[in-house]
Design an enzyme around this catalytic site. Structure first.
Site, PDB file in Angstrom:
ATOM      1  N   SER A 151      43.074  39.069  41.902  1.00  0.00           N
ATOM      2  CA  SER A 151      42.126  39.916  41.180  1.00  0.00           C
ATOM      3  C   SER A 151      42.551  41.382  41.267  1.00  0.00           C
ATOM      4  CB  SER A 151      40.705  39.692  41.709  1.00  0.00           C
ATOM      5  OG  SER A 151      39.738  40.272  40.860  1.00  0.00           O
ATOM      6  N   HIS A 268      35.066  37.533  36.508  1.00  0.00           N
ATOM      7  CA  HIS A 268      36.030  36.647  35.844  1.00  0.00           C
ATOM      8  C   HIS A 268      35.350  35.641  34.919  1.00  0.00           C
ATOM      9  CE1 HIS A 268      39.264  38.480  38.070  1.00  0.00           C
ATOM     10  NE2 HIS A 268      38.571  38.325  39.181  1.00  0.00           N
TER      11      HIS A 268
END
EC number: 2.3.1.39
Length: 381
Positions: A151, A268
């Site tokens: 991430s 996400h």
């Protein structure tokens, strides 16, 4: 290719202050606060890659950069003996407009845990850990052949690989964190870690959770896999009501264990769509170069190929699942009997090492963690 690439003799330069409130343009005089030294023959990529292919895997290294959730008060405290680490935090103070080092060292934890703070904190701490690794084992940096970040850790991996300068990379992380914080406050959402088993059907469970939300009057409910961690382990993101439904019905879906993650939103997923444009505007305004070390994308699990590829996928990453399990297979898959590179997790926590163990136990045997808490020790003579 070798990290002639990324000798961590990072070149530090001074640069002026800028208004911290604007996210529309990068710092007007943001120079390479942490420019990774480039070899004059870097254009000869074919020859370099041939050399890398000849090097035994046991002499190569892979760097993994952690993401949000691993932050802890005190991180960075073990690295402050290194002058360049202090310079990192001084530069971060200028980009962010607040004292990140003070927040990391003294907290409070609830402030550090806020998305707007923890993403820059993990980014800087991870690159500070690279400095520690270079101090202790410079050959590891010189022999790095691949990097990946989870991430927000992907930004740190790209800075390490020379695709972004430190100041501009942090500026992009700042924009990303602020936009994701704002998006997460718009809808009550979260993330649920799920340890399943072979018969677990994550997609079916998410569909039923969405139907449950519709029965409560929630329009366009979101519930989907957002992180692929290792076999039978996923993170599911979405509306809180959907995640609560999954926890209550975990036995039905053959979930062995579920745990809510300490994050502020359903990252996400499409719930983060409002964060994409602000991030893309910043990514379009900064200088992105082709990485000098292979960096693997969270979106595809594959290597980045060119700067526009990086811009596009970093924007998509905010609303796409993190394919970490696939990334681990891409980096470590090899024929039986072949050696593995040494792997170093650079930054707070050891979650990526634990995941690697579950994805590829043989590769994990060559894993080490570069701690950001303990006081630094000089290498043995």
């Amino acid at each position: 290719m070798s990290a002639r690439v990324a000798r961590a003799g990072w070149a530090w330069r001074s640069w002026g202050r800028r208004a911290a409130s604007s996210l529309r343009e990068p710092p007007p005089d943001a120079v390479d606060v942490a420019e990774l030294l480039r070899d004059s023959s870097v254009a000869e990529e074919g020859a370099q890659e041939a050399v890398a292919r000849r090097r035994p895997p046991s002499q190569c290294s892979v760097l993994l950069f952690p993401g949000q959730g691993c932050q802890a008060v005190g991180m960075g405290s073990g690295l402050l003996h290194l002058p360049r680490v202090r310079q990192l935090y001084e530069a971060a103070h200028r980009v962010l407009g607040y004292d990140l080092l003070e927040l990391c060292l003294r907290g409070p934890q609830e402030d550090l845990d806020r998305t707007v703070h923890c993403q820059p904190a993990v980014f800087v701490a991870s690159l500070a850990a690279v400095e520690k690794l270079h101090h202790l084992q410079p050959a590891v940096i010189d022999n790095c052949v691949a990097a990946a970040g989870f991430s927000v850790g992907e930004f740190a991996a790209l800075v390490f690989a020379g695709a972004m300068d430190f100041s501009e990379g942090l500026y992009a992380v700042k924009a990303r964190a602020e936009a994701m914080q704002e998006a997460s406050e718009a809808v009550p959402s979260g993330m649920l870690s799920v340890l399943g088993q072979r018969q677990s059907n994550f997609s079916f469970a998410c569909l039923e959770a969405q139907e449950h939300c519709k029965s409560l009057g929630i329009e366009n409910p979101v519930c989907q896999v957002s992180n692929y961690l290792f076999p039978d382990c996923r993170v599911i993101s979405g509306h809180l009501e959907a995640l609560q439904f999954l926890r209550r019905n975990s036995a039905k879906y053959h979930f062995r264990r579920t745990k809510m993650l300490p994050v502020s939103g359903g990252f996400h997923t499409c719930l983060m769509e409002p964060a994409v444009d602000p991030l893309m505007k910043v990514l379009g305004s900064i200088n992105i170069k082709k990485p000098l070390v292979a960096v693997h994308s969270n979106v595809s699990g594959q290597k980045y190929t060119h700067p526009q590829h990086i811009r596009k996928l970093l924007g998509q990453q905010v609303v796409s699942p993190v394919k970490w399990e696939q990334t681990m297979h891409s980096i470590y898959e090899r024929k039986k009997g072949m050696e593995f590179p040494s792997t170093y997790e650079v930054g707070p926590g050891q979650q990526l090492g634990s995941i690697l163990k579950c994805c590829n136990r043989q590769a994990w045997k060559s894993y080490s963690h570069v701690d950001v808490m303990q006081n630094i020790m000089d290498p043995d003579p």
